[in-house]
Design a protein around this motif. Structure first.
Motif, PDB file in Angstrom:
ATOM      1  N   GLN A   1       0.945  -1.155   0.134  1.00 13.95           N
ATOM      2  CA  GLN A   1       0.048  -0.061   0.021  1.00 13.95           C
ATOM      3  C   GLN A   1       0.679   1.344   0.035  1.00 13.95           C
ATOM      4  OE1 GLN A   1      -2.870   0.108   3.227  1.00 13.95           O
ATOM      5  NE2 GLN A   1      -3.390  -1.910   2.793  1.00 13.95           N
TER       6      GLN A   1
ATOM      7  N   GLU B   1      -2.299   6.153   1.569  1.00 16.52           N
ATOM      8  CA  GLU B   1      -3.400   5.468   1.646  1.00 16.52           C
ATOM      9  C   GLU B   1      -3.359   4.646   2.974  1.00 16.52           C
ATOM     10  OE1 GLU B   1      -6.770   3.425   0.406  1.00 16.52           O
ATOM     11  OE2 GLU B   1      -5.573   5.224  -0.338  1.00 16.52           O
TER      12      GLU B   1
ATOM     13  N   ARG C   1      -6.450   5.576   5.827  1.00 20.93           N
ATOM     14  CA  ARG C   1      -7.354   4.529   6.261  1.00 20.93           C
ATOM     15  C   ARG C   1      -7.272   4.131   7.801  1.00 20.93           C
ATOM     16  NH1 ARG C   1      -7.636  -0.789   2.355  1.00 20.93           N
ATOM     17  NH2 ARG C   1      -8.329   0.219   0.471  1.00 20.93           N
TER      18      ARG C   1
END
Length: 400
Positions: free
Chosen positions: A240, A244, A248
């Motif tokens: 990832q 990101e 999250r």
């Protein structure tokens, strides 16, 4: 989609039953707009009428109970007086906590408005549907058993002829009316109608309070289920981007904090009502058990069935509160287990440290309490039943 375009319809769906009941009582919070003068007058009149109907049973009942010398009659009258007093207390609490109830509803509306996925909306609707079923079940038992107690039971007793050869027509709720002769027409019919309407107000208060608890707690359960999905998606991809992962992780933390703030507000709003319900119903259950035994020995089948329906409704009502609390605790435990089972090693270096704070917060107790004295859980429901049976046995030994 950027937001839930149908959030207004969703809010109407999840609050419809509770809103209808509390609106009749004049305690449903207004929307964001200010109330007009006409709406304020209607609200004031509804509250005054509701209080008048409650006190028209409570005050004569207390006077009757104080003047009655027979222990058995006083015991049979006590549950009705206590339940009416409980309803009056809960009604006053709903009026006093109206702004806090409004904040809870506003929080729920915002949660529905910011839903960004169809799966999350489906999860919330599923939890809301459970809350609606609980409210409908509570209302069916309360209105069914309560109104039968105030309409069928007086006729089941039949007319009574006292020692002075005077025929007495029984009322739904015994009371002392000073110089008024409650046996003459139309006085008897007016008192009967007022006591019946008072029952409607009493059972509406109980149904409305249970409805608020079900709506608020089941909404929190839906949010906890969404939190579990957010945690799992946090580590679902092995590779990832840094931004990101940060996004999250921030989404998980913000959602978790929002849920806890909501539950703190809900507990502060409903803890007194829950305490009144649990403690009062425990006492009433043991008294109703005694009344069932007395009427059974007299072979009064209709009165026995009426008392048994009232006993069942009391237990169902307590069970509703305890069940919603149990659902919240169970869902919170699933969140804690999920946080501990996260595959943190799939995250980029140094990002896994953020999972530690999520795990710590997830393992903090998430419960709804009754007055900060007892938790709302199925264990508490079992304790209520055992306590009621103990008091019932003591009551039998004292009166035999």
């Amino acid at each position: 989609m950027s937001c839930n375009e149908h959030y207004k319809d969703d809010i109407v769906y999840i609050t419809q039953l509770t809103r209808n009941v509390l609106s009749v009582l004049g305690v449903w919070p207004s929307s964001n707009r200010a109330r007009s003068a006409g709406e304020k007058i209607v609200k004031f009149l509804l509250i005054c009428v509701s209080y008048a109907l409650l006190y028209c049973v409570l005050i004569p009942g207390i006077l009757f109970w104080l003047m009655e010398k027979r222990t058995r009659i006083r015991i049979q009258t006590f549950p009705m007086l206590l339940y009416c007093f409980m309803a009056t207390s809960k009604y006053g609490n709903l009026i006093f906590r109206e702004n806090q109830v409004k904040r809870c509803l506003k929080h729920i509306e915002e949660d529905w408005k910011i839903v960004t996925s169809a799966d999350a909306r489906d999860t919330m609707i599923e939890s809301a549907r459970t809350g609606r079923r609980l409210v409908a079940l509570c209302g069916a038992f309360m209105y069914g058993s309560g109104l039968s107690f105030r309409s069928i039971l007086p006729f089941a007793k039949g007319k009574i002829i006292n020692a002075q050869n005077i025929t007495i027509k029984p009322l739904p709720c015994p009371g002392y009316f000073f110089s008024f002769n409650s046996q003459t027409s139309p006085t008897y019919e007016m008192i009967f109608a007022m006591q019946f309407l008072s029952g409607l107000v009493t059972y509406s208060i109980t149904t409305g309070a249970c409805g608020l608890a079900a709506v608020f707690v089941m909404h929190a359960c839906g949010q906890l289920r969404i939190l579990i999905d957010l945690m799992r998606r946090l580590v679902e991809d092995q590779w990832q981007e840094k931004q990101e992962v940060d996004r999250r992780l921030a989404e998980v933390v913000e959602h978790q904090i929002r849920i806890r703030n909501f539950l703190r507000l809900v507990e502060h709003t409903l803890q007194q009502i829950c305490l009144i319900e649990l403690m009062g119903c425990t006492i009433i259950v043991c008294n109703l058990g005694y009344c069932i035994i007395v009427e059974w020995e007299r072979s009064n089948t209709i009165a026995t069935c009426s008392y048994f329906m009232s006993l069942t409704s009391m237990l169902i009502n307590v069970f509703m509160f305890c069940y919603t609390g149990e659902q919240l605790t169970t869902q919170a435990e699933k969140v804690a287990h999920t946080s501990c089972e996260l595959e943190w090693y799939r995250l980029p270096d140094k990002k896994a440290r953020g999972i530690v704070l999520v795990m710590i917060m997830s393992n903090l107790p998430t419960k709804i309490t009754a007055g900060k004295i007892m938790d709302l859980s199925l264990k508490t429901f079992g304790d209520v039943v055992k306590t009621a049976v103990t008091y019932f046995n003591m009551l039998r030994n004292v009166t035999d």
